[in-house]
Design an enzyme around this catalytic site. Structure first.
Site, PDB file in Angstrom:
ATOM      1  N   ASP A  96      -8.740  -8.302  -1.904  1.00  0.00           N
ATOM      2  CA  ASP A  96      -8.123  -7.007  -2.243  1.00  0.00           C
ATOM      3  C   ASP A  96      -7.454  -7.131  -3.611  1.00  0.00           C
ATOM      4  O   ASP A  96      -6.225  -7.135  -3.721  1.00  0.00           O
ATOM      5  CB  ASP A  96      -7.098  -6.632  -1.154  1.00  0.00           C
ATOM      6  CG  ASP A  96      -6.507  -5.252  -1.370  1.00  0.00           C
ATOM      7  OD1 ASP A  96      -7.038  -4.489  -2.201  1.00  0.00           O
ATOM      8  OD2 ASP A  96      -5.495  -4.935  -0.720  1.00  0.00           O
ATOM      9  N   GLN A 120       0.845  -1.200   0.000  1.00  0.00           N
ATOM     10  CA  GLN A 120       0.000   0.000   0.000  1.00  0.00           C
ATOM     11  C   GLN A 120       0.879   1.248   0.000  1.00  0.00           C
ATOM     12  O   GLN A 120       1.714   1.429   0.891  1.00  0.00           O
ATOM     13  CB  GLN A 120      -0.913   0.000   1.226  1.00  0.00           C
ATOM     14  CG  GLN A 120      -1.859  -1.187   1.294  1.00  0.00           C
ATOM     15  CD  GLN A 120      -2.998  -1.117   0.265  1.00  0.00           C
ATOM     16  OE1 GLN A 120      -3.246  -0.067  -0.338  1.00  0.00           O
ATOM     17  NE2 GLN A 120      -3.664  -2.240   0.062  1.00  0.00           N
ATOM     18  N   CYS A 158     -10.108  -0.929  -5.311  1.00  0.00           N
ATOM     19  CA  CYS A 158      -9.537   0.293  -5.897  1.00  0.00           C
ATOM     20  C   CYS A 158     -10.226   0.572  -7.236  1.00  0.00           C
ATOM     21  O   CYS A 158      -9.899   1.528  -7.917  1.00  0.00           O
ATOM     22  CB  CYS A 158      -8.034   0.194  -6.042  1.00  0.00           C
ATOM     23  SG  CYS A 158      -7.498  -1.248  -6.938  1.00  0.00           S
ATOM     24  N   GLU A 175      -1.411 -15.264  -2.967  1.00  0.00           N
ATOM     25  CA  GLU A 175      -0.856 -14.151  -3.743  1.00  0.00           C
ATOM     26  C   GLU A 175      -0.099 -14.727  -4.940  1.00  0.00           C
ATOM     27  O   GLU A 175       0.548 -15.765  -4.841  1.00  0.00           O
ATOM     28  CB  GLU A 175       0.075 -13.328  -2.827  1.00  0.00           C
ATOM     29  CG  GLU A 175       1.035 -12.390  -3.502  1.00  0.00           C
ATOM     30  CD  GLU A 175       0.377 -11.270  -4.308  1.00  0.00           C
ATOM     31  OE1 GLU A 175      -0.630 -10.712  -3.877  1.00  0.00           O
ATOM     32  OE2 GLU A 175       0.908 -10.979  -5.406  1.00  0.00           O
ATOM     33  N   TYR A 217      -5.412 -12.221  -2.651  1.00  0.00           N
ATOM     34  CA  TYR A 217      -4.613 -11.123  -3.202  1.00  0.00           C
ATOM     35  C   TYR A 217      -3.874 -10.461  -2.025  1.00  0.00           C
ATOM     36  O   TYR A 217      -4.048  -9.278  -1.728  1.00  0.00           O
ATOM     37  CB  TYR A 217      -5.491 -10.108  -3.945  1.00  0.00           C
ATOM     38  CG  TYR A 217      -6.363 -10.738  -5.004  1.00  0.00           C
ATOM     39  CD1 TYR A 217      -5.871 -10.923  -6.301  1.00  0.00           C
ATOM     40  CD2 TYR A 217      -7.647 -11.194  -4.711  1.00  0.00           C
ATOM     41  CE1 TYR A 217      -6.657 -11.518  -7.276  1.00  0.00           C
ATOM     42  CE2 TYR A 217      -8.434 -11.789  -5.683  1.00  0.00           C
ATOM     43  CZ  TYR A 217      -7.942 -11.946  -6.958  1.00  0.00           C
ATOM     44  OH  TYR A 217      -8.715 -12.536  -7.913  1.00  0.00           O
TER      45      TYR A 217
HETATM   46  C1  LIG Z   1      -4.309  -4.271  -4.570  1.00  0.00           C
HETATM   47  S1  LIG Z   1      -2.998  -5.381  -4.307  1.00  0.00           S
HETATM   48  C2  LIG Z   1      -3.314  -5.882  -2.653  1.00  0.00           C
HETATM   49  C3  LIG Z   1      -2.186  -6.524  -1.913  1.00  0.00           C
HETATM   50  C4  LIG Z   1      -2.324  -6.618  -0.396  1.00  0.00           C
HETATM   51  N1  LIG Z   1      -3.638  -7.027   0.003  1.00  0.00           N
HETATM   52  C5  LIG Z   1      -1.932  -5.339   0.283  1.00  0.00           C
HETATM   53  O1  LIG Z   1      -2.782  -4.711   0.929  1.00  0.00           O
HETATM   54  O2  LIG Z   1      -0.753  -4.966   0.220  1.00  0.00           O
HETATM   55  C6  LIG Z   1      -3.444  -6.729  -5.301  1.00  0.00           C
HETATM   56  C7  LIG Z   1      -2.519  -7.907  -5.219  1.00  0.00           C
HETATM   57  O3  LIG Z   1      -3.049  -8.941  -6.071  1.00  0.00           O
HETATM   58  C8  LIG Z   1      -1.974  -9.648  -6.643  1.00  0.00           C
HETATM   59  N2  LIG Z   1      -2.502 -10.365  -7.813  1.00  0.00           N
HETATM   60  C9  LIG Z   1      -2.721  -9.867  -9.059  1.00  0.00           C
HETATM   61  N3  LIG Z   1      -3.242 -10.827  -9.853  1.00  0.00           N
HETATM   62  C10 LIG Z   1      -3.364 -11.946  -9.098  1.00  0.00           C
HETATM   63  C11 LIG Z   1      -3.838 -13.259  -9.355  1.00  0.00           C
HETATM   64  N4  LIG Z   1      -4.287 -13.597 -10.560  1.00  0.00           N
HETATM   65  N5  LIG Z   1      -3.815 -14.163  -8.356  1.00  0.00           N
HETATM   66  C12 LIG Z   1      -3.349 -13.806  -7.114  1.00  0.00           C
HETATM   67  N6  LIG Z   1      -2.892 -12.583  -6.810  1.00  0.00           N
HETATM   68  C13 LIG Z   1      -2.890 -11.650  -7.787  1.00  0.00           C
HETATM   69  C14 LIG Z   1      -0.950  -8.567  -6.938  1.00  0.00           C
HETATM   70  O4  LIG Z   1       0.347  -9.111  -7.086  1.00  0.00           O
HETATM   71  C15 LIG Z   1      -1.098  -7.667  -5.703  1.00  0.00           C
HETATM   72  O5  LIG Z   1      -0.195  -8.048  -4.701  1.00  0.00           O
END
Ligand SMILES: C[S@@+](CC[C@H](N)C(=O)[O-])C[C@H]1O[C@@H](n2cnc3c(N)ncnc32)[C@H](O)[C@@H]1O
Length: 377
Positions: A308, A215, A335, A263, A242
């Site tokens: 998330d 974040q 978001c 993740e 995520y």
């Molecule tokens: C908005 S971020 C949120 C991360 C965490 N919850 C935080 O608050 O720091 C979205 C996360 O989803 C991961 N992500 C994207 N595509 C994904 C997928 N297909 N499967 C699992 N994770 C994924 C990204 O790498 C990223 O870390």
């Protein structure tokens, strides 16, 4: 293309201004216009039922408008709310959000008050961001074009990060890079350098790098972590989908929860595991592509999930809705509200109801916002 004079009625999604021609046709004006302003605009595209235009001159400016503090504002276009107070920016975004909800008649949003959480800092709040590098200089791509514009600083970045962009860019070839700072130390994508971020309230120390998401607004993120932990105070078995490097999983584990953290990014998973170890916490991290594989969520059988996702949302999650028999609470951190509402509809269809709504002004000056939907069964 035509030049027109339009009065901006309101701001809509993406912080764009909505005005009308004398015949009622909608004109979308972007960037950097405010409600009530009369603007001379240049139309650059005619869509089926509206026109797209850029402002050329503000003929009658809002009394709320002041000088934008960023010298790159008009070329960059990112800080659409930079010429008004942070408080007014938050208020306008909330109005945009409420307007957007009207399109989703399946959501009982009118029954649930929206709690607003402002950012402690209006400028210099980003500990993580992205820059383009060209000929060893940092910059951005000019609004609506691929033209590179060099910069010496970005007022959204913490002082340590913004003022060291030129130094960070020196050693890099052309491309787009993530840059991070914890206030004392810096890293740029490719460094594989771990920086410590402190969460004093718990207390907990996170390890983050420029190789994965975390974040950007670290101060408001601490409020977000508190909020997620308090919403899930009663649940014991939680899947964090995520999960990044464990932003929610690790604090939840601190409060005694059994947590599965999923993740895609390997660097995030590795640093999450390392952070768990140095803080003596037990979290089961797994590297999983949640667009393809939900079997471990189903096997874990959570009482609650934290979702998330990135901006594109979590469209594949609908496949496991009917398999999560003991699921009773969902904390959906969004978001991109439009994509999130598309993806959480299948949960509403099987009986979940919206019980709480939070609007976090995670990205002051920009139109972006973070919305927390709490759904319960
Ligand atoms: C908005 S971020 C949120 C991360 C965490 N919850 C935080 O608050 O720091 C979205 C996360 O989803 C991961 N992500 C994207 N595509 C994904 C997928 N297909 N499967 C699992 N994770 C994924 C990204 O790498 C990223 O870390």
């Amino acid at each position: 293309m035509d030049f027109l004079e339009v009065k901006i009625e309101k701001l809509i999604w993406r912080g764009r201004g909505l005005g009308r021609k004398a015949n009622g046709q909608v004109v979308i004006v972007d960037p950097l216009v405010l409600p009530s302003e009369t603007v001379r605009v240049k139309v650059y595209k005619a869509k089926k039922d509206h026109l797209l235009a850029i402002p050329v001159e503000i003929l009658n400016s809002s009394k709320k408008r002041r000088i934008h503090p960023c010298v790159y504002a008009s070329e960059c276009g990112g800080c659409k709310f930079g010429s008004i107070s942070v408080k007014l920016g938050t208020k306008l975004k909330l109005a945009i959000l409420k307007d957007a909800f009207k399109r989703f008649d399946f959501l009982n949003y009118k029954d649930v008050p929206i709690s607003t959480l402002p950012s402690p800092k209006g400028w210099r709040y980003r500990h993580r961001g992205q820059v383009f590098i060209h000929r060893h200089l940092p910059g951005f791509k000019k609004l609506g074009s691929h033209e590179f514009v060099p910069i010496k600083d970005c007022l959204l970045f913490t002082a340590n990060l913004g003022k060291n962009l030129v130094k960070l860019a020196r050693k890099k070839s052309d491309g787009r890079y993530s840059v991070i700072s914890n206030g004392e130390d810096l890293a740029i994508e490719g460094d594989n350098k771990e920086l410590k971020f402190f969460l004093p309230k718990i207390p907990l120390v996170f390890l983050f790098s420029a190789e994965h998401f975390f974040q950007a607004n670290w101060k408001l993120n601490q409020t977000l972590i508190d909020l997620v932990c308090s919403i899930l105070a009663q649940e014991e078995k939680i899947a964090d989908l995520y999960a990044g490097a464990g932003n929610f999983s690790l604090p939840l584990a601190f409060y005694g929860k059994k947590v599965l953290a999923l993740e895609l990014n390997k660097n995030g998973v590795l640093l999450g595991e390392k952070t768990a170890k140095i803080n003596n916490l037990g979290v089961n991290f797994k590297q999983v592509d949640l667009n393809r594989n939900f079997s471990c969520v189903e096997q874990f059988d959570p009482e609650a999930i934290v979702v998330d996702p990135p901006r594109m949302g979590a469209p594949a999650l609908k496949k496991c809705v009917s398999h999560l028999k003991n699921l009773r609470k969902i904390v959906w951190i969004s978001c991109d509200v439009v994509n999130s509402l598309r993806d959480l509809k299948p949960f509403i269809d099987v009986g979940f109801r919206l019980t709480k709504l939070y609007f976090l002004d995670m990205f002051p000056q920009t139109w972006h916002m973070e919305v927390i939907f709490v759904l319960e069964k």
